[in-house]
Design a protein around this motif. Structure first.
Motif, PDB file in Angstrom:
ATOM      1  N   PRO A 289      25.397 -35.836 -46.451  1.00  0.00           N
ATOM      2  CA  PRO A 289      25.675 -35.409 -47.835  1.00  0.00           C
ATOM      3  C   PRO A 289      27.113 -34.955 -48.023  1.00  0.00           C
ATOM      4  N   ARG A 290      27.728 -35.505 -49.048  1.00  0.00           N
ATOM      5  CA  ARG A 290      29.104 -35.148 -49.365  1.00  0.00           C
ATOM      6  C   ARG A 290      29.172 -33.719 -49.899  1.00  0.00           C
ATOM      7  N   SER A 291      30.282 -33.076 -49.706  1.00  0.00           N
ATOM      8  CA  SER A 291      30.539 -31.715 -50.206  1.00  0.00           C
ATOM      9  C   SER A 291      29.615 -30.679 -49.594  1.00  0.00           C
ATOM     10  N   SER A 292      29.082 -30.944 -48.430  1.00  0.00           N
ATOM     11  CA  SER A 292      28.139 -30.011 -47.805  1.00  0.00           C
ATOM     12  C   SER A 292      28.809 -29.280 -46.642  1.00  0.00           C
ATOM     13  N   MET A 373      34.701 -31.134 -50.919  1.00  0.00           N
ATOM     14  CA  MET A 373      34.384 -29.731 -51.148  1.00  0.00           C
ATOM     15  C   MET A 373      35.323 -29.086 -52.155  1.00  0.00           C
ATOM     16  N   SER A 375      34.930 -30.010 -55.372  1.00  0.00           N
ATOM     17  CA  SER A 375      34.198 -30.159 -56.623  1.00  0.00           C
ATOM     18  C   SER A 375      33.668 -28.808 -57.102  1.00  0.00           C
ATOM     19  N   VAL A 377      31.094 -26.217 -57.942  1.00  0.00           N
ATOM     20  CA  VAL A 377      29.725 -25.879 -57.529  1.00  0.00           C
ATOM     21  C   VAL A 377      29.425 -24.490 -58.067  1.00  0.00           C
ATOM     22  N   PRO A 381      25.153 -21.742 -52.215  1.00  0.00           N
ATOM     23  CA  PRO A 381      24.360 -22.596 -51.326  1.00  0.00           C
ATOM     24  C   PRO A 381      23.467 -21.773 -50.402  1.00  0.00           C
ATOM     25  N   GLU A 386      23.390 -28.642 -48.640  1.00  0.00           N
ATOM     26  CA  GLU A 386      23.551 -28.521 -50.084  1.00  0.00           C
ATOM     27  C   GLU A 386      25.025 -28.566 -50.454  1.00  0.00           C
ATOM     28  N   PRO A 387      25.329 -29.069 -51.661  1.00  0.00           N
ATOM     29  CA  PRO A 387      26.726 -29.022 -52.102  1.00  0.00           C
ATOM     30  C   PRO A 387      27.230 -27.583 -52.132  1.00  0.00           C
TER      31      PRO A 387
END
Length: 439
Positions: A289-292, A373, A375, A377, A381, A386-387
């Protein structure tokens, strides 16, 4: 005794003159050497003073810009819960901000136009948190409908900056977002005791937000903690194990020499290259998962590995050979010698190198930007897949935001990040002094 001949007298005079010349040269040489030493010490003092000056300038700039983010202003106003505008079955659907603004204008004796322009201007002075707090009060107690209730909510970002002195009425109107009339309303509310200054707990209990007065660092702190957890679980055991093998067990040949050279080279690779590696390997190939925090921790783990290996090997080399020889002489195996004698004695240096590498990973930004990371949010988390954001990326996002109030929060986030890094480095120093042994 025989009388001295003229030749002997002349020879003695020449020798005396030569001795005086040599003495003068020696004294001049000593003076020049001492002068060079004094200049060197002066250069060292100046270099240290210059470094301290730049550090003080940097920290002073951050503190002066960010200390205002640690306090905020809250506005408390009486609001009549109009039954005609609040649905008992769906209280959160009412426009509490506009209702509060209209009532406050009537209390001030301000007449609005047909389009409600002044009500909208008044509403912009309150944070959107007002509608959530008012709706929550009504939802918990529907009997409040038809009554006048005191509702407290944060001031909007521009109103908060005005109360902090960041916005002045002397500034030309076209260079500020608050009109003269809005400033007059803010002054009246403060004079009536409706405005309260308090410690900004939201900065530490909220996640990111598009509204500066509601934005906090909790999401970034939790994201960084989860990311460092993944980094530590990967980099520490692998790094220490690789260092122990290379230093104590591996044969000395061209392959191990090549590995050592590449480890030293990897420690100097720019961090953005590790970000590109993370995108290619963990996101595009493994489809993580991206941004995790999982991907961020894996990337930072790869980046921290060379530092941990180098620090661990240096600590193992610092253990005297007599420790190994004594253990082997007593019948211990090579493995027992390393893990029961050498590694425990090298552990202070190992822990120091590990903590410093973790602190370095905590402050990295470039790899996090490449793996997404950066982005927005809004939440906090709870899992590593999770993002999430991180403190360095949060600083990057806030500094590039258009709202002026985000700039003070940028400096506040930097202060929080520096506090964590100082704590980690202090822990490394304390552990080293606590367990260090001198040979």
């Amino acid at each position: 005794m025989t009388d001295a001949t003229p030749e002997m007298i002349e020879k003695g005079m020449i020798e005396a003159a030569t001795a005086d010349t040599r003495l003068d040269r020696l004294q001049n040489g000593l003076k020049a050497r001492y002068a060079r030493e004094r200049r060197f010490r002066l250069y060292g003092v100046l270099a240290v003073a210059l470094a301290i000056g730049f550090l003080a300038l940097l920290l002073g700039r951050i503190v002066t810009q960010g200390y205002t983010a640690f306090y905020a202003h809250e506005i408390t106003l009486p609001v009549y819960m109009d039954p005609a505008r609040i649905d008992r079955a769906y209280p959160q659907g009412a426009n509490y901000q506009l209702m509060t603004a209209e009532q406050e204008l009537r209390r001030m004796g301000v007449t609005d136009d047909a389009r409600g322009t002044k009500a909208l201007a008044m509403r912009s002075l309150f944070s959107s948190e007002l509608k959530f707090r008012a709706a929550e009060r009504v939802r918990e107690n529907p009997a409040l409908i038809g009554q006048t209730v005191a509702i407290s909510a944060p001031a909007s970002d521009e109103a908060d900056l005005y109360y902090k002195g960041e916005i002045s009425k002397a500034t030309p109107a076209d260079q500020r977002r608050l009109t003269d009339e809005q400033i007059e309303w803010l002054d009246r509310m403060k004079a009536e005791g409706a405005v309260r200054t308090h410690f900004n707990t939201a900065l530490f209990t909220n996640g990111d937000s598009t509204e500066p007065e509601l934005a906090g660092v909790l999401g970034g702190v939790v994201g960084s903690a989860l990311m460092l957890l993944v980094t530590a679980l990967i980099a520490i055991p692998i790094g220490i194990g690789a260092a122990v093998y290379l230093e104590e067990f591996s044969p000395r040949n061209r392959i191990t020499d090549l590995i050592e050279v590449n480890i030293n080279n990897l420690a100097a690779v720019p961090s953005i290259v590790y970000g590109l590696l993370g995108v290619a390997l963990f996101i595009n190939w493994l489809h993580l998962p991206r941004s995790s925090p999982l991907v961020g921790g894996l990337v930072l783990g790869l980046m921290a590995l060379p530092t941990i290996i180098i620090a661990t090997r240096s600590s193992l080399k610092a253990v005297p050979p007599s420790i190994r020889e004594a253990a082997l002489a007593m019948g211990a195996s090579r493995t027992q010698t390393v893990f029961q004698h050498v590694l425990p004695l090298a552990m202070p240096g190992v822990m120091t190198g590990t903590i410093i590498s973790m602190a370095h990973a905590l402050g990295e930004t470039a790899p996090l930007l490449l793996i997404g990371m950066v982005s927005f949010v809004p939440g906090v988390p709870h899992l590593i897949n999770e993002p999430a954001g991180a403190l360095p990326s949060l600083v990057y996002i806030w500094e590039n935001a258009s709202e002026r109030a985000f700039h003070e929060r940028t400096a506040a986030a930097i202060m929080v990040l520096l506090a964590f890094m100082i704590l980690m480095n202090a822990a490394a120093i304390v552990l080293r002094r606590r367990f260090e042994r001198r040979w």
